[in-house]
Scaffold this motif. Structure first.
Motif, short mmCIF file in Angstrom:
data_model
loop_
_atom_site.label_atom_id
_atom_site.label_comp_id
_atom_site.label_asym_id
_atom_site.label_seq_id
_atom_site.Cartn_x
_atom_site.Cartn_y
_atom_site.Cartn_z
N ASN A 256 7.95 6.30 -9.46
CA ASN A 256 8.74 7.53 -9.59
C ASN A 256 9.53 7.53 -10.89
N THR A 257 9.87 8.73 -11.33
CA THR A 257 10.79 8.89 -12.44
C THR A 257 12.21 8.76 -11.89
N MET A 258 13.19 8.72 -12.80
CA MET A 258 14.56 8.53 -12.35
C MET A 258 15.53 9.38 -13.17
N SER A 259 16.05 10.40 -12.59
CA SER A 259 17.15 11.27 -13.05
C SER A 259 16.93 11.94 -14.42
N ILE A 260 16.57 11.17 -15.44
CA ILE A 260 16.41 11.72 -16.78
C ILE A 260 14.96 11.54 -17.19
N ALA B 81 16.11 8.04 -0.46
CA ALA B 81 14.75 7.51 -0.55
C ALA B 81 14.03 7.67 0.79
N ALA B 82 14.75 7.46 1.89
CA ALA B 82 14.16 7.66 3.21
C ALA B 82 13.81 9.13 3.43
N GLU B 83 14.68 10.01 2.98
CA GLU B 83 14.42 11.44 3.09
C GLU B 83 13.19 11.83 2.27
N VAL B 84 13.08 11.23 1.09
CA VAL B 84 11.92 11.48 0.23
C VAL B 84 10.63 11.02 0.92
N PHE C 2 5.41 2.79 -2.96
CA PHE C 2 6.77 3.23 -2.63
C PHE C 2 7.39 2.31 -1.57
N ILE C 3 6.63 1.98 -0.54
CA ILE C 3 7.13 1.12 0.54
C ILE C 3 7.42 -0.28 0.02
N ILE C 4 6.52 -0.81 -0.81
CA ILE C 4 6.73 -2.16 -1.35
C ILE C 4 8.00 -2.21 -2.20
N TYR C 5 8.20 -1.18 -3.02
CA TYR C 5 9.37 -1.20 -3.91
C TYR C 5 10.67 -0.99 -3.14
N TYR C 6 10.75 0.11 -2.39
CA TYR C 6 12.01 0.45 -1.73
C TYR C 6 12.22 -0.31 -0.41
N GLY C 7 11.14 -0.59 0.29
CA GLY C 7 11.28 -1.25 1.58
C GLY C 7 11.29 -2.76 1.52
N VAL C 8 10.41 -3.32 0.67
CA VAL C 8 10.29 -4.78 0.60
C VAL C 8 11.16 -5.36 -0.51
N LEU C 9 10.94 -4.89 -1.73
CA LEU C 9 11.62 -5.49 -2.88
C LEU C 9 13.13 -5.28 -2.82
N LEU C 10 13.57 -4.07 -2.51
CA LEU C 10 15.01 -3.77 -2.54
C LEU C 10 15.72 -4.05 -1.22
#
Length: 365
Positions: free
Chosen positions: A145-149, A223-226, A249-257
């Motif tokens: 994903n992109t981020m804000s800017i 992120a969960a809403e997304v 997405f799951i690996i990054y937000y769910g596992v890594l973070l």
């Protein structure tokens, strides 16, 4: 340049006049000010709805034909953004060198949070360094994903019906929405010019850490809403594109973070207090993984040694303090994981009610 205000913004007329005077001789062909009406149906008062309204009004006012939109790139930013003078030239050059991929590519510049970062606590600084590092090492190269800017062709925006006005994380929502209309997984192309962004700040260390936790909680809930939005829209995408992006997405937000650090903590505790006679090879593997993790963190600090100079940011971080921040990195990441774990359970229990936007305080910038 399009500047969008909310209807309930205090003194918006004075702010429009001030910005007009500040930027009228900066090379913009024209400046367009839009006021997003409050209370429109199916919209929330946030950046997403404001950007959606501002873009639509700008396209209408400029009377841009559809066949001209491939030649127009839109850059969305936050108020706490500082661009280097080379940004527009680098973006244009990249777009032309890639043969104008109007419906397949979004452009992301690396974000660095060194805006007075040296004056903030180790929690905020470590988080800022890791966010920049993970953007360079994961979000951009794996097209998560992109981020804000970020920047994107206007034709892609028009085809995707602009920006969804009902979701907070407009950057990721745009990516998902536009994948659906283009029927492909969009590529995120890096712009080789960094952008300076403001970190969360507070008047005291205690307040700063509290606001840091609120920010981490908000990011997780959004992120969960997304992901909920993605699950709904995935059936309209090609299976391979949807599955590959969803897994990343799951690996990054769910596992890594989130669960990665918690798994490491529970494994260490169980090996220390519950399991007797742990085989030496298991211990060596655990120590090796810890060493690999610390080596990875060192890359983030190494990048930070050069970026402030490149962006002409004056920082003062002595070696002992930098070393302390480096040592505390796994603990900061563990704290972030606990906040994420708590926030995910909030979403599971309370659902949409907790999906509210609370802007992070950046009063120290």
């Amino acid at each position: 340049m399009v500047i969008s205000f909310e209807q309930r913004t205090p003194d918006k007329e004075k702010k429009c006049q001030f910005l007009q005077e500040q930027f009228q001789n900066c090379g913009f062909e024209r400046m367009i000010f839009t006021i997003h009406p409050y209370g429109l149906p199916n919209e929330i008062p946030a950046k997403c709805s404001n950007s959606n309204y501002g873009l639509r009004m700008a396209v209408k006012e400029m009377n841009i034909a559809d066949d001209e939109m491939d030649n127009i790139l839109v850059t969305t930013c936050d108020a706490d953004s500082k661009f280097l003078p080379q940004y527009i030239a680098a973006l244009t050059s990249k777009y032309l060198k890639e043969n104008r991929p109007a419906l397949s590519t979004i452009y992301q510049s690396p974000l660095f949070y060194n805006w007075k970062l040296d004056g903030l606590s180790f929690v905020t600084r470590v988080t800022g360094l890791l966010r920049s590092f993970l953007m360079l090492g994961a979000l951009i190269p794996f097209n998560i994903n992109t981020m804000s800017i970020f920047s994107f062709p206007l034709s892609l925006t028009k085809k995707g019906d602009f920006i969804h006005p009902g979701y907070q994380m407009d950057d990721i929502i745009c990516l998902i929405r536009w994948m659906g209309v283009t029927q492909q997984r969009l590529r995120i192309s890096i712009i080789p010019v960094p952008v300076l962004s403001g970190p969360t700040s507070g008047e005291t260390i205690e307040k700063e850490i509290i606001k840091w936790a609120r920010q981490a909680r908000r990011w997780t809930i959004e992120a969960a809403e997304v992901f909920h939005y993605f699950v709904i829209k995935a059936r309209r995408m090609p299976r391979i594109a949807a599955c590959s992006w969803g897994i990343a997405f799951i690996i990054y937000y769910g596992v890594l973070l989130c669960t990665g650090c918690l798994f490491g903590l529970t494994t260490t505790l169980s090996m220390t207090f519950l399991i007797k006679n742990v085989p030496p090879v298991i211990s060596y593997v655990m120590y090796g993984l810890l060493a690999l993790q610390m080596l990875t963190f060192s890359v983030a600090f190494l990048i930070d040694a050069f970026i402030p100079k490149l962006m002409h940011v004056d920082e003062c971080i002595f070696i002992p303090r930098n070393l302390f921040h480096y040592i505390t990195t796994p603990f900061v990441l563990l704290g972030y994981s606990f906040v994420e774990f708590y926030a995910l359970h909030e979403v599971v229990i309370f659902g949409k009610k907790v999906c509210k936007h609370g802007a992070s305080a950046k009063g120290a910038l």
